[in-house]
Design a protein around this motif. Structure first.
Motif, PDB file in Angstrom:
ATOM      1  N   VAL A 176       0.793  -1.269  -0.045  1.00 39.78           N
ATOM      2  CA  VAL A 176      -0.101   0.039  -0.074  1.00 39.78           C
ATOM      3  C   VAL A 176       0.951   1.333   0.024  1.00 39.78           C
ATOM      4  CG1 VAL A 176      -1.712   1.384   1.188  1.00 39.78           C
ATOM      5  CG2 VAL A 176      -1.758  -1.046   1.159  1.00 39.78           C
ATOM      6  N   LEU A 177       0.629   2.219  -0.866  1.00 44.77           N
ATOM      7  CA  LEU A 177       1.408   3.477  -0.935  1.00 44.77           C
ATOM      8  C   LEU A 177       0.375   4.557  -0.285  1.00 44.77           C
ATOM      9  CD1 LEU A 177       2.487   3.230  -4.475  1.00 44.77           C
ATOM     10  CD2 LEU A 177       3.440   2.474  -2.429  1.00 44.77           C
ATOM     11  N   GLY A 178       1.120   5.418   0.596  1.00 53.93           N
ATOM     12  CA  GLY A 178       0.386   6.725   0.722  1.00 53.93           C
ATOM     13  C   GLY A 178      -0.658   6.186   2.007  1.00 53.93           C
ATOM     14  N   LEU A 179      -0.354   5.435   2.646  1.00 56.44           N
ATOM     15  CA  LEU A 179      -1.309   5.004   3.911  1.00 56.44           C
ATOM     16  C   LEU A 179      -1.295   6.168   4.867  1.00 56.44           C
ATOM     17  CD1 LEU A 179      -3.031   2.534   5.068  1.00 56.44           C
ATOM     18  CD2 LEU A 179      -1.139   2.245   6.540  1.00 56.44           C
ATOM     19  N   GLN A 180      -2.411   6.773   5.515  1.00 55.86           N
ATOM     20  CA  GLN A 180      -2.578   7.875   6.403  1.00 55.86           C
ATOM     21  C   GLN A 180      -2.511   7.127   7.731  1.00 55.86           C
ATOM     22  OE1 GLN A 180      -2.821  10.835   5.927  1.00 55.86           O
ATOM     23  NE2 GLN A 180      -2.918  10.893   3.626  1.00 55.86           N
ATOM     24  N   ALA A 181      -1.726   7.518   8.516  1.00 53.91           N
ATOM     25  CA  ALA A 181      -1.717   6.950  10.004  1.00 53.91           C
ATOM     26  C   ALA A 181      -1.058   7.995  10.972  1.00 53.91           C
ATOM     27  CB  ALA A 181      -0.760   5.659  10.143  1.00 53.91           C
ATOM     28  N   ALA A 182      -1.797   8.352  11.878  1.00 54.33           N
ATOM     29  CA  ALA A 182      -1.249   9.549  12.955  1.00 54.33           C
ATOM     30  C   ALA A 182      -0.555   8.987  14.077  1.00 54.33           C
ATOM     31  CB  ALA A 182      -2.437  10.212  13.285  1.00 54.33           C
ATOM     32  N   SER A 183      -0.429   7.638  14.084  1.00 52.29           N
ATOM     33  CA  SER A 183       0.381   7.082  15.409  1.00 52.29           C
ATOM     34  C   SER A 183       0.669   5.574  15.071  1.00 52.29           C
ATOM     35  CB  SER A 183      -0.447   7.036  16.476  1.00 52.29           C
ATOM     36  OG  SER A 183      -1.672   6.282  16.504  1.00 52.29           O
ATOM     37  N   LYS A 184       1.296   5.032  15.794  1.00 53.54           N
ATOM     38  CA  LYS A 184       1.666   3.687  15.612  1.00 53.54           C
ATOM     39  C   LYS A 184       0.534   2.795  15.892  1.00 53.54           C
ATOM     40  CE  LYS A 184       5.635   3.245  18.283  1.00 53.54           C
ATOM     41  NZ  LYS A 184       6.924   2.304  18.715  1.00 53.54           N
ATOM     42  N   LYS A 185      -0.241   3.029  16.833  1.00 51.23           N
ATOM     43  CA  LYS A 185      -1.556   2.490  17.128  1.00 51.23           C
ATOM     44  C   LYS A 185      -2.425   2.492  15.786  1.00 51.23           C
ATOM     45  CE  LYS A 185      -5.425   2.548  20.528  1.00 51.23           C
ATOM     46  NZ  LYS A 185      -5.975   2.991  21.749  1.00 51.23           N
ATOM     47  N   ALA A 186      -2.361   3.793  15.310  1.00 49.54           N
ATOM     48  CA  ALA A 186      -3.402   3.859  13.982  1.00 49.54           C
ATOM     49  C   ALA A 186      -2.673   3.006  12.933  1.00 49.54           C
ATOM     50  CB  ALA A 186      -3.564   5.196  13.673  1.00 49.54           C
ATOM     51  N   LEU A 187      -1.411   3.003  12.880  1.00 49.96           N
ATOM     52  CA  LEU A 187      -0.746   2.224  11.755  1.00 49.96           C
ATOM     53  C   LEU A 187      -1.183   0.848  11.803  1.00 49.96           C
ATOM     54  CD1 LEU A 187       1.164   1.636   9.517  1.00 49.96           C
ATOM     55  CD2 LEU A 187       2.951   1.733  11.207  1.00 49.96           C
ATOM     56  N   PHE A 188      -1.075   0.068  13.102  1.00 48.57           N
ATOM     57  CA  PHE A 188      -1.316  -1.349  13.637  1.00 48.57           C
ATOM     58  C   PHE A 188      -2.543  -1.524  13.176  1.00 48.57           C
ATOM     59  CE2 PHE A 188       2.613  -1.519  16.769  1.00 48.57           C
ATOM     60  CZ  PHE A 188       3.310  -1.543  15.681  1.00 48.57           C
ATOM     61  N   SER A 189      -3.751  -0.703  13.502  1.00 49.77           N
ATOM     62  CA  SER A 189      -5.128  -0.789  13.367  1.00 49.77           C
ATOM     63  C   SER A 189      -5.367  -1.083  11.852  1.00 49.77           C
ATOM     64  CB  SER A 189      -5.917   0.165  13.776  1.00 49.77           C
ATOM     65  OG  SER A 189      -5.951   0.140  15.274  1.00 49.77           O
ATOM     66  N   GLN A 190      -4.516  -0.161  10.997  1.00 47.60           N
ATOM     67  CA  GLN A 190      -4.676  -0.361   9.708  1.00 47.60           C
ATOM     68  C   GLN A 190      -4.098  -1.427   8.971  1.00 47.60           C
ATOM     69  OE1 GLN A 190      -4.607   3.214   7.401  1.00 47.60           O
ATOM     70  NE2 GLN A 190      -4.759   4.500   9.270  1.00 47.60           N
ATOM     71  N   LEU A 191      -3.111  -2.019   9.544  1.00 51.78           N
ATOM     72  CA  LEU A 191      -2.237  -3.239   9.252  1.00 51.78           C
ATOM     73  C   LEU A 191      -3.204  -4.290   9.515  1.00 51.78           C
ATOM     74  CD1 LEU A 191       1.586  -2.422  10.169  1.00 51.78           C
ATOM     75  CD2 LEU A 191       0.443  -2.734   7.942  1.00 51.78           C
ATOM     76  N   GLY A 192      -3.921  -4.030  10.734  1.00 54.01           N
ATOM     77  CA  GLY A 192      -4.622  -5.527  11.025  1.00 54.01           C
ATOM     78  C   GLY A 192      -5.869  -5.428   9.893  1.00 54.01           C
ATOM     79  N   ALA A 193      -6.633  -4.399   9.663  1.00 56.39           N
ATOM     80  CA  ALA A 193      -7.542  -4.355   8.495  1.00 56.39           C
ATOM     81  C   ALA A 193      -6.909  -4.906   7.255  1.00 56.39           C
ATOM     82  CB  ALA A 193      -8.332  -2.995   8.611  1.00 56.39           C
ATOM     83  N   LEU A 194      -5.942  -4.514   7.107  1.00 55.25           N
ATOM     84  CA  LEU A 194      -5.198  -4.648   5.515  1.00 55.25           C
ATOM     85  C   LEU A 194      -4.953  -6.229   5.509  1.00 55.25           C
ATOM     86  CD1 LEU A 194      -3.814  -3.906   2.942  1.00 55.25           C
ATOM     87  CD2 LEU A 194      -1.682  -3.454   4.114  1.00 55.25           C
ATOM     88  N   VAL A 195      -4.320  -6.631   6.467  1.00 52.66           N
ATOM     89  CA  VAL A 195      -3.853  -8.017   6.106  1.00 52.66           C
ATOM     90  C   VAL A 195      -4.824  -9.291   6.622  1.00 52.66           C
ATOM     91  CG1 VAL A 195      -1.601  -7.357   6.685  1.00 52.66           C
ATOM     92  CG2 VAL A 195      -2.636  -8.328   8.350  1.00 52.66           C
ATOM     93  N   ALA A 196      -5.890  -8.926   7.564  1.00 53.36           N
ATOM     94  CA  ALA A 196      -6.677  -9.977   8.019  1.00 53.36           C
ATOM     95  C   ALA A 196      -7.360 -10.689   6.768  1.00 53.36           C
ATOM     96  CB  ALA A 196      -7.704  -9.453   9.048  1.00 53.36           C
ATOM     97  N   PRO A 197      -8.044 -10.126   5.990  1.00 51.14           N
ATOM     98  CA  PRO A 197      -8.746 -10.863   4.848  1.00 51.14           C
ATOM     99  C   PRO A 197      -7.709 -11.865   4.113  1.00 51.14           C
ATOM    100  CG  PRO A 197      -9.455  -8.818   4.727  1.00 51.14           C
ATOM    101  CD  PRO A 197      -8.002  -8.689   5.722  1.00 51.14           C
ATOM    102  N   THR A 198      -6.304 -11.345   4.042  1.00 54.78           N
ATOM    103  CA  THR A 198      -5.469 -12.332   3.159  1.00 54.78           C
ATOM    104  C   THR A 198      -4.941 -13.352   4.000  1.00 54.78           C
ATOM    105  OG1 THR A 198      -4.736 -10.517   1.723  1.00 54.78           O
ATOM    106  CG2 THR A 198      -3.145 -12.292   2.142  1.00 54.78           C
ATOM    107  N   LEU A 199      -4.619 -12.989   5.300  1.00 53.40           N
ATOM    108  CA  LEU A 199      -4.096 -14.136   5.997  1.00 53.40           C
ATOM    109  C   LEU A 199      -5.296 -14.995   6.799  1.00 53.40           C
ATOM    110  CD1 LEU A 199      -1.630 -11.932   8.399  1.00 53.40           C
ATOM    111  CD2 LEU A 199      -1.227 -13.095   6.142  1.00 53.40           C
ATOM    112  N   GLY A 200      -6.665 -14.446   6.399  1.00 51.36           N
ATOM    113  CA  GLY A 200      -7.731 -15.299   7.014  1.00 51.36           C
ATOM    114  C   GLY A 200      -7.654 -15.521   8.654  1.00 51.36           C
ATOM    115  N   VAL A 201      -7.186 -14.556   9.200  1.00 48.85           N
ATOM    116  CA  VAL A 201      -7.337 -14.189  10.618  1.00 48.85           C
ATOM    117  C   VAL A 201      -8.201 -12.919  11.130  1.00 48.85           C
ATOM    118  CG1 VAL A 201      -5.095 -15.564  11.099  1.00 48.85           C
ATOM    119  CG2 VAL A 201      -5.228 -12.864  10.848  1.00 48.85           C
TER     120      VAL A 201
END
Length: 156
Positions: free
Chosen positions: A15-40
């Motif tokens: 993903v390019l240009g991801l908006q995240a104001a904090s590590k917590k926000a980044l981790f939340s977005q990473l979770g949403a991004l990878v969960a469908p692909t990882l099946g978790v």
């Protein structure tokens, strides 16, 4: 080849240009991004990344971070690469804000395989010329090509 990350990198997880104001926000977005692909569940991903980050920053310098977690139920190690829209304080050793994030997820039983994969990713991202190219890449396909040796040859 050891520097080829095609066995880890999932093209749909670039993903390019991801908006995240904090590590917590980044981790939340990473979770949403990878969960469908990882099946978790996304929460499991977020909790894993957060727990690992509490042990010490995964920002290893020059604007790069490799947050990683062991996630139950994964059949193999998977890498996601995100270029942030705005650099983020990651508590890196050099205090440089992070704009390139390579998040790695492995099965809990991966053991040495997890560490070897992490070392491969770190080796690639320690190359400042490569990281500069990642920052300038105009598409997820370009980032994939830069990180996968066969793609670099194809793109040349």
């Amino acid at each position: 080849m050891a520097s080829d990350l095609s066995d880890l990198l999932a093209p749909e997880l670039i993903v390019l240009g991801l908006q995240a104001a904090s590590k917590k926000a980044l981790f939340s977005q990473l979770g949403a991004l990878v969960a469908p692909t990882l099946g978790v569940d996304a929460r499991v991903v977020v909790d894993g990344l957060t727990a690992r980050e509490k042990e010490g920053s995964t920002g290893f310098g020059h604007g790069v971070a490799i947050p990683h977690a062991r996630i139950p139920g994964l059949p193999r190690t998977v890498l996601a690469v995100v270029r942030l829209a705005h650099p983020l304080d990651f508590g890196a050793l050099d205090d440089a804000p992070v704009d390139v994030v390579a998040a790695m997820f492995s099965p809990p039983q991966a053991g040495a395989q997890h560490l070897k994969a992490l070392a491969r990713v770190a080796r690639r991202l320690r190359d400042r010329a490569l990281v500069a190219k990642l920052r300038g890449a105009g598409s997820p396909d370009a980032i994939y090509a830069l990180l996968c040796d066969h793609g670099v040859r194809d793109a040349a």
